[in-house]
Structures are given as C-alpha cells and as structure tokens.
Design a protein around this motif. Structure first.
Motif, mmCIF file in Angstrom:
data_model
loop_
_atom_site.group_PDB
_atom_site.id
_atom_site.type_symbol
_atom_site.label_atom_id
_atom_site.label_comp_id
_atom_site.label_asym_id
_atom_site.label_seq_id
_atom_site.Cartn_x
_atom_site.Cartn_y
_atom_site.Cartn_z
ATOM 1 N N ARG A 43 -8.258 3.524 9.465
ATOM 2 C CA ARG A 43 -8.763 3.124 10.677
ATOM 3 C C ARG A 43 -8.031 1.460 10.903
ATOM 4 O O ARG A 43 -7.745 0.940 9.762
ATOM 5 N N MET A 44 -8.213 1.089 12.238
ATOM 6 C CA MET A 44 -7.785 -0.364 12.242
ATOM 7 C C MET A 44 -8.623 -1.190 11.526
ATOM 8 O O MET A 44 -9.782 -1.261 11.275
ATOM 9 N N ALA A 45 -7.818 -1.910 10.627
ATOM 10 C CA ALA A 45 -8.659 -3.179 9.573
ATOM 11 C C ALA A 45 -7.810 -4.200 9.294
ATOM 12 O O ALA A 45 -6.422 -4.024 9.154
ATOM 13 N N MET A 46 -8.188 -5.272 9.122
ATOM 14 C CA MET A 46 -7.316 -6.317 8.366
ATOM 15 C C MET A 46 -7.528 -6.334 6.758
ATOM 16 O O MET A 46 -8.905 -6.385 6.241
ATOM 17 N N VAL A 47 -6.499 -6.299 5.944
ATOM 18 C CA VAL A 47 -6.546 -6.101 4.597
ATOM 19 C C VAL A 47 -5.842 -7.007 3.972
ATOM 20 O O VAL A 47 -4.769 -7.673 4.671
ATOM 21 N N GLN A 48 -6.244 -7.319 2.567
ATOM 22 C CA GLN A 48 -5.368 -8.177 1.870
ATOM 23 C C GLN A 48 -5.289 -7.401 0.517
ATOM 24 O O GLN A 48 -6.170 -6.590 0.094
ATOM 25 N N ARG A 49 -3.845 -7.379 0.114
ATOM 26 C CA ARG A 49 -3.821 -6.360 -1.204
ATOM 27 C C ARG A 49 -2.778 -7.272 -2.241
ATOM 28 O O ARG A 49 -1.885 -7.860 -1.542
ATOM 29 N N ILE A 50 -3.048 -6.822 -3.360
ATOM 30 C CA ILE A 50 -2.101 -7.581 -4.315
ATOM 31 C C ILE A 50 -1.660 -6.412 -5.573
ATOM 32 O O ILE A 50 -2.727 -5.740 -5.830
ATOM 33 N N ALA A 51 -0.797 -6.530 -5.920
ATOM 34 C CA ALA A 51 -0.392 -6.244 -7.225
ATOM 35 C C ALA A 51 0.169 -6.913 -8.240
ATOM 36 O O ALA A 51 1.228 -7.706 -7.674
ATOM 37 N N ALA A 52 -0.469 -7.231 -9.436
ATOM 38 C CA ALA A 52 -0.169 -8.369 -10.332
ATOM 39 C C ALA A 52 -0.060 -8.047 -11.572
ATOM 40 O O ALA A 52 -0.848 -7.300 -12.082
ATOM 41 N N ARG A 53 0.640 -8.559 -12.511
ATOM 42 C CA ARG A 53 0.862 -8.570 -13.756
ATOM 43 C C ARG A 53 0.296 -9.752 -14.573
ATOM 44 O O ARG A 53 0.801 -10.730 -14.328
ATOM 45 N N ARG A 54 -0.745 -9.709 -15.500
ATOM 46 C CA ARG A 54 -1.330 -10.612 -16.406
ATOM 47 C C ARG A 54 -0.157 -11.026 -17.184
ATOM 48 O O ARG A 54 0.334 -10.378 -18.099
#
Ligand code: SAM
Length: 165
Positions: free
Chosen positions: A152-163
């Motif tokens: 559905r319509m949404a504002m999202v933030q997303r990340i893929a990160a390596r320690r």
C-alpha cells in the motif's frame, strides 16, 4: 510474502549464518530465511502466529517493557527488522550483529502520516536516521528513503549494511 527489500538483499547473508528476526510478527521473514536453510531466531511479544519450522527458534519476549534483552552476549550473522521501531533498542540490535554480519532494516519514515498509520513520530524514522545509526560501524550496501505503492502507499526507509570487521 516477504518484503522485496529483504528478498533483494538476503544474498548478503552467508548461507550458514544465524539470523535474528526482531518483532517477527507472523514470521514471514523468519520463515523465508529458514527455508533458505539458515538458522533463525524469531522474537516477538506475541509469537502465537509463528509456525514451527526446522532450525527456527521462536522466542516470546517483550522488547520494550524493561525486561532484560533475551539474547545477552549472543551475536547473529544478521539482524532483520521490518515495520517496527523502538529507538531505545537500536544500540542493542547493532551490538547483536557479529563482525562482518548484516543489518537489514525497513520501516516507516516521516511523511507516512499522509497515508495513515503509523503516524506517531515515535514510530517513524527521521530523514536519514538509519544512515546515521550505522555510520561509524557499518558499511552501507544499499539505502532508500522513498514512497512505495505496494502492498500500500507508504513512506519507508530501508537499509542493507555490513558490520565492519
Ligand atoms: C507491524 S508488525 C511487523 C511484523 C513483522 N516484522 C513483519 O514485517 O511482518 C509489528 C510487530 O512488532 C511486535 N511488537 C510490538 N511491540 C513489541 C514489544 N514491545 N516487544 C516485542 N514485539 C513487539 C508486534 O507484536 C508485531 O508483531
């Protein structure tokens, strides 16, 4: 259905890794990783909808009521969080990722209030917040802050990160 973001970046997580799915809900990502053969721990305050599966550890715990973190001293090859935000838990989640391990995080951000819930600032990431969270200890593989239309319509933030090692 798993989130497309989680599916897209799941390959960053080594096949033999352990995965912690935080606030796992019905376990859609826990199951996704378990089906890939990874050893998964799913934690939520309500785990009644998570079906048992081989190599899936289901832990019922409230992560916000001041109880001790249910995995003291444990580290995982990946921590996965979707559609959940409890800021005081953030340092603990990052610490639970082993050196070289992966963080996959996706949740709602400011601007989402235009489309409905969640709309409380406590539940919405600020602009750039995930980047700030990881900036000194992780290398960022991918990051987005955008409007999505599915499911559905949404504002999202997303990340893929390596320690960092
Ligand atoms: C919107 S659902 C997201 C579920 C799952 N991550 C997903 O994307 O399908 C939020 C989840 O956070 C869990 N949750 C909320 N407050 C919690 C708390 N205090 N401790 C543990 N889990 C909590 C809820 O039970 C629910 O399963």
């Amino acid at each position: 259905m798993p989130s497309p973001w989680i599916v897209q970046w799941a390959g960053l997580i080594a096949p033999a890794s352990t995965v912690l799915d935080v606030a796992a809900g019905r376990g859609r990502h826990a199951l996704f990783f378990a089906e890939r053969g990874q050893t998964v721990t799913a934690v939520d305050r309500d785990t009644s909808s998570i079906a048992p599966y081989a190599k899936l550890e289901i832990v019922t715990a409230d992560l916000e009521d001041g109880s001790p973190w249910p995995f003291p001293g444990r580290q995982f090859g990946a921590v996965v969080v979707t559609n959940y935000l409890h800021r005081p838990l953030m340092p603990t989640l990052l610490e639970a990722i082993a050196s070289g391990g992966v963080l996959l995080y996706e949740t709602f951000m400011v601007g989402n209030e235009r489309f409905g819930k969640p709309s409380r600032p406590d539940f919405l990431l600020k602009d750039g917040e995930l980047l700030e969270l990881v900036h000194d200890r992780f290398s960022v593989v991918a990051y987005e802050a955008r409007l999505i239309s599915e499911p559905r319509m949404a504002m999202v933030q997303r990340i893929a990160a390596r320690r960092s090692s």
